[in-house]
Design a protein around this motif. Sequence first.
Motif, mmCIF file in Angstrom:
data_model
loop_
_atom_site.group_PDB
_atom_site.id
_atom_site.type_symbol
_atom_site.label_atom_id
_atom_site.label_comp_id
_atom_site.label_asym_id
_atom_site.label_seq_id
_atom_site.Cartn_x
_atom_site.Cartn_y
_atom_site.Cartn_z
ATOM 1 N N LEU A 64 0.844 -1.187 0.000
ATOM 2 C CA LEU A 64 0.000 0.000 0.000
ATOM 3 C C LEU A 64 0.882 1.241 0.000
ATOM 4 O O LEU A 64 1.736 1.405 0.868
ATOM 5 N N LEU A 65 0.672 2.108 -0.976
ATOM 6 C CA LEU A 65 1.340 3.403 -0.994
ATOM 7 C C LEU A 65 0.468 4.474 -0.355
ATOM 8 O O LEU A 65 0.938 5.588 -0.101
ATOM 9 N N GLY A 66 -0.782 4.146 -0.117
ATOM 10 C CA GLY A 66 -1.715 5.065 0.520
ATOM 11 C C GLY A 66 -2.693 4.303 1.380
ATOM 12 O O GLY A 66 -2.798 3.078 1.308
ATOM 13 N N ASP A 67 -3.428 5.025 2.209
ATOM 14 C CA ASP A 67 -4.418 4.448 3.108
ATOM 15 C C ASP A 67 -5.719 4.204 2.345
ATOM 16 O O ASP A 67 -6.283 5.146 1.774
ATOM 17 N N PRO A 68 -6.233 2.957 2.308
ATOM 18 C CA PRO A 68 -7.499 2.707 1.604
ATOM 19 C C PRO A 68 -8.666 3.521 2.150
ATOM 20 O O PRO A 68 -9.590 3.852 1.411
ATOM 21 N N ARG A 69 -8.610 3.856 3.443
ATOM 22 C CA ARG A 69 -9.733 4.576 4.071
ATOM 23 C C ARG A 69 -9.690 6.068 3.787
ATOM 24 O O ARG A 69 -10.706 6.677 3.435
ATOM 25 N N THR A 70 -8.517 6.677 3.933
ATOM 26 C CA THR A 70 -8.414 8.140 3.819
ATOM 27 C C THR A 70 -7.676 8.612 2.579
ATOM 28 O O THR A 70 -7.774 9.784 2.214
ATOM 29 N N GLY A 71 -6.914 7.747 1.950
ATOM 30 C CA GLY A 71 -6.098 8.152 0.816
ATOM 31 C C GLY A 71 -4.767 8.763 1.207
ATOM 32 O O GLY A 71 -3.969 9.112 0.324
ATOM 33 N N ARG A 72 -4.504 8.906 2.511
ATOM 34 C CA ARG A 72 -3.243 9.491 2.962
ATOM 35 C C ARG A 72 -2.062 8.648 2.478
ATOM 36 O O ARG A 72 -2.064 7.427 2.581
ATOM 37 N N LEU A 73 -1.034 9.326 1.950
ATOM 38 C CA LEU A 73 0.119 8.629 1.368
ATOM 39 C C LEU A 73 1.130 8.240 2.446
ATOM 40 O O LEU A 73 1.160 8.814 3.537
ATOM 41 N N ARG A 74 1.957 7.263 2.109
ATOM 42 C CA ARG A 74 3.067 6.881 2.980
ATOM 43 C C ARG A 74 4.012 8.061 3.207
ATOM 44 O O ARG A 74 4.003 9.039 2.459
ATOM 45 N N HIS A 75 4.847 7.902 4.219
ATOM 46 C CA HIS A 75 5.883 8.908 4.482
ATOM 47 C C HIS A 75 6.780 9.052 3.248
ATOM 48 O O HIS A 75 7.106 8.067 2.584
ATOM 49 N N HIS A 76 7.170 10.280 2.931
ATOM 50 C CA HIS A 76 7.923 10.491 1.684
ATOM 51 C C HIS A 76 9.281 9.781 1.702
ATOM 52 O O HIS A 76 9.813 9.430 0.647
ATOM 53 N N ASP A 77 9.847 9.546 2.893
ATOM 54 C CA ASP A 77 11.117 8.809 2.947
ATOM 55 C C ASP A 77 10.944 7.370 2.464
ATOM 56 O O ASP A 77 11.809 6.826 1.767
#
Length: 430
Positions: free
Chosen positions: A298-311
């Motif tokens: 997952l590169l993002g949250d299925p629930r909110t769409g929030r992306l992973r940390h940029h690092d």
Amino acid sequence: MILQFTVHGSVSGRLCAGVLSLIVLLTAVSFLGYGLQRFQVDVDRDGWTVRIGRYRRDLRWAEISAVVIKNREIEGRGHRRTGPALYLVPDPGVSLDVPSDLRATVDGRPAVRLFDLADPKIEEKQFVRDLASLAGDRLEVRVHRLNVMMLSEDARQRPDGGKALPAFPPGAQGVRTQRWLNRRRFLVFVGWYLFAVVPALLLTGVTARLHELLGAAVAVLGLFAVVAAYAQFVTLFSHATDLVDTEVAIAGTEIVRVIGDRTDRDDMHGGKVVVLPPGAKRGYGKAWLLGFPHAVALLGDPRTGRLRHHDDLRALSAVLRESPHATDRAAAGDIDSLALQSQVGDPTEPDGPANARLWMSLTKAGRILAWAVVVGSVLLAGGWILESTHYLGGAVILIGVALAAVWVLYALYRILALPGAAWQAVRKNH
């Protein structure tokens, strides 16, 4: 007829009461076992203090040659299972005076088996991390998934580009996402019951009244349709739920995932990497996905769409950018674009994940009732079909009885998992 109905109802009521009483009794015994177990193993910078039953022993680190975590076969009722256990190997000449039930050998050397990692209901990964900080080079982890986790932790600090990507979303956010996915899965389950199971049972009953052989053919077709619909729709969100719990490590040009006792590896220089936007695959909500082309992270949250940390995103793109294949390099560019959109923030949340996990365990236990409706429907349909057929109704009832037996085992599994979740919540909150 009235007397027969009353008697049958009484027998079935007694059976239900007996099953419920058994479940309550086993749950009470499980809670009592947690409260009364005589068990204490402490470890610190000085050494080990072991209090298991009547066995008492204090050991300094200088007396210990190795601390080993390895799998052992655990006897069960009619079956065997494999689980990780913790062993202490003393230095030559150090006698442990171990009772027979704790006596073991590791590489031909006498050792003491302290406990199976599943017994104290500890979090295995955190336990291994804490133990590694105390035992140092003495610690030997021979369980593959835990060993990969340790290597991933080391890779997290390496300057050569190696990195472990933590489970995402982290902490309580991840549990909320799992609950969000489970709620959607439940809605699909209800649709599967109403539009697949119920029509199949009704159609079988109606056609069986016309001709038993026709009813049998419809029953077989209906069974295939019900199973196919379950595999296609009810499991729609299950893979996304698995990915929420999956830790991913970058090892060279490979991305490594540890799922239970299985380790999956995918080559990021194989020319197959794609970045999938939300909606490209069903069942993943608003999440961006890393795929080969099957989704692996997952590169993002299925629930909110929030992306992973940029690092984390840049660590993936750095490996893909060195690939000889244009497809992989294009995926690196897509991930770099996501990294620019990613926001740095505190991944922790005020309410602890242990409480959220306890609540999720309770909701999973609620699946017992949903499956009870399915099993009850099959049994009722079998009784209805039995009135107009010689064999088909009995066959449907037998299927229902088999499903009921599986349901009882499933119910016990879900209910007996609750004390472990409650214990974790108590440990985390105190």
